[in-house]
Design a protein around this motif. Structure first.
Motif, short mmCIF file in Angstrom:
data_model
loop_
_atom_site.label_atom_id
_atom_site.label_comp_id
_atom_site.label_asym_id
_atom_site.label_seq_id
_atom_site.Cartn_x
_atom_site.Cartn_y
_atom_site.Cartn_z
N SER A 12 9.41 9.38 -62.22
CA SER A 12 9.39 9.33 -60.76
C SER A 12 9.66 7.90 -60.33
CB SER A 12 8.03 9.80 -60.23
OG SER A 12 7.98 9.71 -58.83
N LEU A 13 10.70 7.70 -59.56
CA LEU A 13 11.03 6.34 -59.14
C LEU A 13 11.66 6.36 -57.76
CD1 LEU A 13 14.35 6.07 -59.52
CD2 LEU A 13 13.73 5.84 -61.90
N ILE B 218 17.46 0.22 -59.45
CA ILE B 218 16.61 1.39 -59.48
C ILE B 218 15.72 1.35 -60.72
CG2 ILE B 218 18.45 2.73 -60.59
CD1 ILE B 218 17.39 5.20 -59.09
N GLY B 219 14.43 1.58 -60.55
CA GLY B 219 13.51 1.64 -61.69
C GLY B 219 13.47 0.37 -62.50
N GLY B 220 13.60 -0.79 -61.86
CA GLY B 220 13.58 -2.05 -62.59
C GLY B 220 14.86 -2.35 -63.33
N ARG B 221 15.91 -1.59 -63.04
CA ARG B 221 17.19 -1.78 -63.72
C ARG B 221 18.27 -2.07 -62.69
NH1 ARG B 221 17.95 2.49 -68.19
NH2 ARG B 221 16.04 1.37 -68.69
N ASP C 26 18.13 -5.54 -67.20
CA ASP C 26 16.77 -5.61 -66.71
C ASP C 26 16.79 -6.46 -65.44
OD1 ASP C 26 14.07 -6.99 -66.38
OD2 ASP C 26 13.60 -5.52 -67.93
N ALA C 27 16.33 -5.90 -64.33
CA ALA C 27 16.47 -6.59 -63.05
C ALA C 27 15.62 -7.85 -62.97
CB ALA C 27 16.11 -5.65 -61.90
N LYS C 28 14.55 -7.93 -63.74
CA LYS C 28 13.68 -9.11 -63.69
C LYS C 28 14.18 -10.24 -64.56
CE LYS C 28 9.34 -6.83 -62.40
NZ LYS C 28 9.26 -7.49 -61.08
N THR C 29 14.75 -9.89 -65.72
CA THR C 29 15.10 -10.93 -66.69
C THR C 29 16.61 -11.13 -66.86
OG1 THR C 29 15.17 -9.42 -68.59
CG2 THR C 29 13.01 -10.35 -67.98
N ALA D 201 21.72 7.12 -67.77
CA ALA D 201 21.25 5.85 -67.22
C ALA D 201 20.36 5.08 -68.19
CB ALA D 201 20.51 6.09 -65.91
N ASP D 202 19.80 5.75 -69.19
CA ASP D 202 18.95 5.07 -70.16
C ASP D 202 19.74 4.43 -71.29
OD1 ASP D 202 16.56 5.65 -68.88
OD2 ASP D 202 16.25 7.51 -69.99
N THR D 203 20.86 5.05 -71.68
CA THR D 203 21.56 4.60 -72.89
C THR D 203 23.02 4.21 -72.67
OG1 THR D 203 22.34 6.83 -73.44
CG2 THR D 203 20.13 6.20 -74.24
N GLY D 204 23.61 4.60 -71.53
CA GLY D 204 25.02 4.38 -71.32
C GLY D 204 25.91 5.42 -71.96
N GLU D 205 25.32 6.45 -72.56
CA GLU D 205 26.10 7.51 -73.17
C GLU D 205 26.89 8.28 -72.10
OE1 GLU D 205 25.44 11.59 -75.84
OE2 GLU D 205 23.73 10.53 -74.98
N GLU D 206 28.16 8.55 -72.40
CA GLU D 206 28.98 9.30 -71.45
C GLU D 206 28.56 10.77 -71.44
OE1 GLU D 206 33.54 10.77 -71.32
OE2 GLU D 206 33.29 8.58 -71.42
N LEU D 207 28.28 11.28 -70.25
CA LEU D 207 27.93 12.68 -70.08
C LEU D 207 29.16 13.51 -69.73
CD1 LEU D 207 24.66 12.06 -68.03
CD2 LEU D 207 24.83 12.69 -70.44
#
Length: 333
Positions: free
Chosen positions: A48-49, A102-105, A119-122, A169-175
């Motif tokens: 949930s984000l 979104i979600g820190g990314r 990573d949006a922070k680093t 969105a987690d891995t960059g894998e093409e769907l």
């Protein structure tokens, strides 16, 4: 503050040693590959984000407004902002793709032909994906049931030669990827809009406006369009052109056939009107006409969200234009 700089990558707060976090094969020999500053581990977006900024605007109505709670800073804070990190986009000379946060990314496309998730922070790199062509526009992130049945998120965007994509969105894998336009002068510039189960993809062909002045060119045949794709499969639900099919309208100075009408590309992210079941977009000029200026040039066009039918057109300028015509008094095409 986050800065995207078209220079060498300068990353703070990441793993000291590069860590291969990619869940998919990545061409490490590509000049677009970021070799350093990978995040220490691959993290998943929370179930949930709330997006900080998603797509061309934070909402599908394109008002480009962000409230104070989401923005996190006030006017008084601005003088005290300091650079936290900078990230170089390899081979990028003009950073045009607006990022989503979104979600820190932070997810951003590159006109050189890549999409990077940070990573949006680093500023460390979560994953990277190389596209068929440059990415000139914003991306959108939305819920997606992944191939293994897990609930996750997908990143949706379009590249410059008309391919629309969905990535994990987690891995960059093409769907999936779908080519919505294959005209040789296509130019995907406007951002996609994600709404519920559809991805709306605008398309323009500015390359033909630039080449149409050539006295040997069979000017002109590109037509702007709006396409609705199934967000899960990438299948085309409907595609609507802003013009009828071009027909022969005469002969050029070298004896080549000339065609029209052409042009009327859609440059902007579609706006959703959920209450009326419509999407709205603005259009550009025609590159050629067939005697009468098309009523769709320089206009706002309303499409039925489910069928693609054009419900109304409000035109602001009757406009036929080719780049460079004012430099050639003969106006060959």
């Amino acid at each position: 503050m986050m800065l995207l700089a078209a220079a060498a990558a300068i990353v703070a707060g990441c793993a000291e040693e590069p860590v291969d976090i990619h869940a998919i094969p990545v061409d490490t020999s590509s000049p677009l590959f970021i070799a350093d500053g990978h995040c220490a581990e691959l993290t998943s977006l929370p179930e949930s984000l709330t997006p900080v900024w998603n797509g061309w605007g934070p909402t599908v109505i394109n008002n480009r407004f962000q409230d104070a709670a989401s923005g996190g800073i006030t006017v008084e804070d601005v003088p005290g902002l300091r650079l936290a990190w900078a990230y170089g986009l390899p081979n990028e000379h003009q950073a045009r793709g607006q990022p989503s946060v979104i979600g820190g990314r932070l997810i951003v496309g590159s006109q050189a032909g890549a999409v990077y998730a940070l990573d949006a922070k680093t500023g460390c790199t979560q994953w990277q994906f190389f596209t068929e062509a440059g990415v000139r526009s914003a991306n959108s992130v939305g819920p997606y049931e992944l191939p293994d049945g897990r609930s996750g998120y997908a990143v949706y965007f379009v590249d410059a030669i008309g391919y629309a994509y969905a990535l994990n969105a987690d891995t960059g894998e093409e769907l999936w990827r779908t080519r919505v336009e294959d005209h040789p002068n296509v130019r995907g510039t406007g951002a996609v809009t994600l709404y519920e189960d559809k991805v709306f993809v605008p398309m323009t062909g500015i390359s033909e406006a630039m080449s149409g002045i050539d006295s040997e060119y069979q000017c002109c045949t590109f037509r702007g369009s709006m396409t609705a794709l199934d967000a899960v499969t990438g299948e085309v639900i409907w595609k609507t052109y802003t013009l009828p099919e071009p027909t022969e309208r005469g002969t050029g100075p070298q004896g080549q056939p000339l065609y029209g009408p052409a042009g009327v590309g859609i440059w902007n992210a579609p706006t959703v009107d959920a209450e009326r079941g419509r999407i709205y977009s603005g259009t550009g000029p025609a590159y050629a006409d067939s005697g009468d200026v098309p009523p769709t040039t320089d206009a706002v066009v309303a499409f039925d969200m489910d069928t693609g039918e054009i419900e109304w057109i409000t035109q602001y300028t009757s406009d036929v234009w080719l780049f460079g015509c004012d430099e050639d008094p003969e106006h060959p095409n």
